[in-house]
Design a protein around this motif. Structure first.
Motif, PDB file in Angstrom:
ATOM      1  N   THR A 203       0.836  -1.196   0.000  1.00 46.81           N
ATOM      2  CA  THR A 203       0.000   0.000   0.000  1.00 46.81           C
ATOM      3  C   THR A 203       0.877   1.255   0.000  1.00 46.81           C
ATOM      4  O   THR A 203       0.608   2.224  -0.723  1.00 46.81           O
ATOM      5  N   ALA A 204       1.921   1.232   0.821  1.00 45.93           N
ATOM      6  CA  ALA A 204       2.862   2.363   0.843  1.00 45.93           C
ATOM      7  C   ALA A 204       3.588   2.485  -0.487  1.00 45.93           C
ATOM      8  O   ALA A 204       3.840   3.596  -0.982  1.00 45.93           O
ATOM      9  N   LEU A 205       3.915   1.351  -1.104  1.00 38.34           N
ATOM     10  CA  LEU A 205       4.600   1.363  -2.392  1.00 38.34           C
ATOM     11  C   LEU A 205       3.699   1.961  -3.467  1.00 38.34           C
ATOM     12  O   LEU A 205       4.146   2.755  -4.303  1.00 38.34           O
ATOM     13  N   GLN A 206       2.437   1.605  -3.437  1.00 38.98           N
ATOM     14  CA  GLN A 206       1.483   2.163  -4.398  1.00 38.98           C
ATOM     15  C   GLN A 206       1.381   3.682  -4.237  1.00 38.98           C
ATOM     16  O   GLN A 206       1.389   4.421  -5.235  1.00 38.98           O
ATOM     17  N   ALA A 207       1.296   4.134  -2.986  1.00 37.72           N
ATOM     18  CA  ALA A 207       1.216   5.580  -2.741  1.00 37.72           C
ATOM     19  C   ALA A 207       2.472   6.291  -3.244  1.00 37.72           C
ATOM     20  O   ALA A 207       2.394   7.403  -3.792  1.00 37.72           O
ATOM     21  N   SER A 208       3.633   5.647  -3.094  1.00 40.29           N
ATOM     22  CA  SER A 208       4.880   6.245  -3.574  1.00 40.29           C
ATOM     23  C   SER A 208       4.878   6.380  -5.092  1.00 40.29           C
ATOM     24  O   SER A 208       5.257   7.420  -5.633  1.00 40.29           O
ATOM     25  N   PHE A 209       4.440   5.326  -5.795  1.00 43.12           N
ATOM     26  CA  PHE A 209       4.387   5.377  -7.258  1.00 43.12           C
ATOM     27  C   PHE A 209       3.395   6.432  -7.737  1.00 43.12           C
ATOM     28  O   PHE A 209       3.669   7.151  -8.715  1.00 43.12           O
ATOM     29  N   GLU A 210       2.268   6.548  -7.062  1.00 45.20           N
ATOM     30  CA  GLU A 210       1.268   7.548  -7.460  1.00 45.20           C
ATOM     31  C   GLU A 210       1.790   8.962  -7.224  1.00 45.20           C
ATOM     32  O   GLU A 210       1.507   9.879  -8.007  1.00 45.20           O
ATOM     33  N   ARG A 211       2.567   9.132  -6.158  1.00 43.50           N
ATOM     34  CA  ARG A 211       3.181  10.435  -5.900  1.00 43.50           C
ATOM     35  C   ARG A 211       4.211  10.765  -6.979  1.00 43.50           C
ATOM     36  O   ARG A 211       4.299  11.909  -7.456  1.00 43.50           O
ATOM     37  N   GLN A 212       5.012   9.774  -7.381  1.00 39.28           N
ATOM     38  CA  GLN A 212       5.980   9.979  -8.459  1.00 39.28           C
ATOM     39  C   GLN A 212       5.293  10.381  -9.755  1.00 39.28           C
ATOM     40  O   GLN A 212       5.779  11.229 -10.503  1.00 39.28           O
TER      41      GLN A 212
END
Length: 224
Positions: free
Chosen positions: A177-186
Motif C-alpha cells: 500500500t505504501a509502495l502504491q502511494a509512492s508510485f502515485e506520488r511519483q
C-alpha cells in the motif's frame, strides 16, 4: 699582507651594504588596538593579524595597507560563499546548455513529449502492478481473517500457523500500500515536471523566433 688586502676589500663592501640599508625608505606601521591608534617602526607580534597602514617616514605618505587576518569562522564563510557562487554559475551554464539542446533537438512539442513517454509508461506500469498486489493481498487477508473468525465463533482455537499467516499477509499489505502511494506520488510529480519543461520549451521557442530575436538584438538562430 693578504689579510690587509682582504680587509681593504671587505670594508668598502660592508660600508656599501650599510649605505644601501640606510638609503632604504623606512616604514611606520599604524594599527588600532583596543580602540586606540598605535604606530611603530616595527610591527609587534600581537599586531601581526591586525589591519594596518604602512607609511613612509620621510614623506609621511601612506604606501600600503594590509587587511586584518580572517578568523576561522570568516574563512569558512568565505569558502562557503565561493563554493555557492561556483555552484550557481555551473547551474546557470548547465541550464543554458540544456535550453540550447532542447531548441536544436526538438522541432515540436510532440517530439519533446515522446522523450517522457518511456518514463510515464514505466511509472504507470508500476502503479498498476502495485494496485493489483494490494487488491490481491487484501482479498487473501480477508479470507484468512474470516477463517480465523469462524473458528473463534465456533469455539475453536486459531492455529499458530493461521495467526502467523495473518500477521505476514497484513505486513505485506501495508508495504505494498505504501509502495502504491509512492508510485502515485511519483506520477503526479512527473506530470508537474513535464508541464514545467513544456512551458520552458514554449518560452524558448518564442524567444528564438526571428521577430523576437531582432527585438532582443540577438544573432539569428543557427540553421538546422
Amino acid at each position: 699582507m693578504l689579510g690587509l688586502l682582504a680587509a681593504g676589500i671587505l670594508l668598502p663592501t660592508a660600508a656599501l651594504a650599510q649605505a644601501n640599508k640606510d638609503a632604504a625608505p623606512k616604514k611606520l606601521y599604524c594599527w588600532n588596538e583596543n580602540g586606540q591608534r598605535k604606530c611603530a617602526d616595527s610591527l609587534p607580534p600581537e599586531a601581526m593579524a591586525a589591519a594596518r597602514e604602512e607609511i613612509n617616514v620621510r614623506s609621511g605618505m601612506r604606501t600600503g595597507e594590509v587587511q586584518r587576518a580572517l578568523t576561522d569562522e570568516e574563512r569558512a564563510a568565505q569558502a562557503e560563499e565561493e563554493a555557492k557562487r561556483k555552484t550557481e554559475a555551473l547551474a546557470a551554464e548547465t541550464r543554458r546548455r540544456t535550453d540550447q539542446a532542447m531548441l536544436t533537438s526538438f522541432q515540436t512539442e510532440d517530439e519533446l513529449r515522446r522523450v517522457f513517454a518511456e518514463r510515464v509508461n514505466l511509472v504507470d506500469n508500476s502503479i498498476n502492478t502495485a494496485r493489483y498486489n494490494v487488491a490481491s493481498l487484501r482479498e487473501g487477508l480477508v479470507t484468512l481473517l474470516r477463517t480465523a473468525g469462524e473458528r473463534e465463533l465456533s469455539g475453536k482455537p486459531v492455529p499458530d500457523k493461521l495467526a502467523g499467516d495473518i500477521r505476514v499477509r497484513h505486513a505485506q499489505l501495508l508495504y505494498h500500500t505504501a509502495l502504491q502511494a509512492s508510485f502515485e506520488r511519483q506520477r503526479a510529480e512527473l506530470d508537474v515536471e513535464i508541464e514545467q519543461i513544456m512551458q520552458r520549451y514554449r518560452e524558448l521557442k518564442a524567444s528564438d523566433a526571428p521577430g523576437a530575436r531582432v527585438a532582443l538584438d540577438l544573432p539569428p538562430a543557427p540553421k538546422q
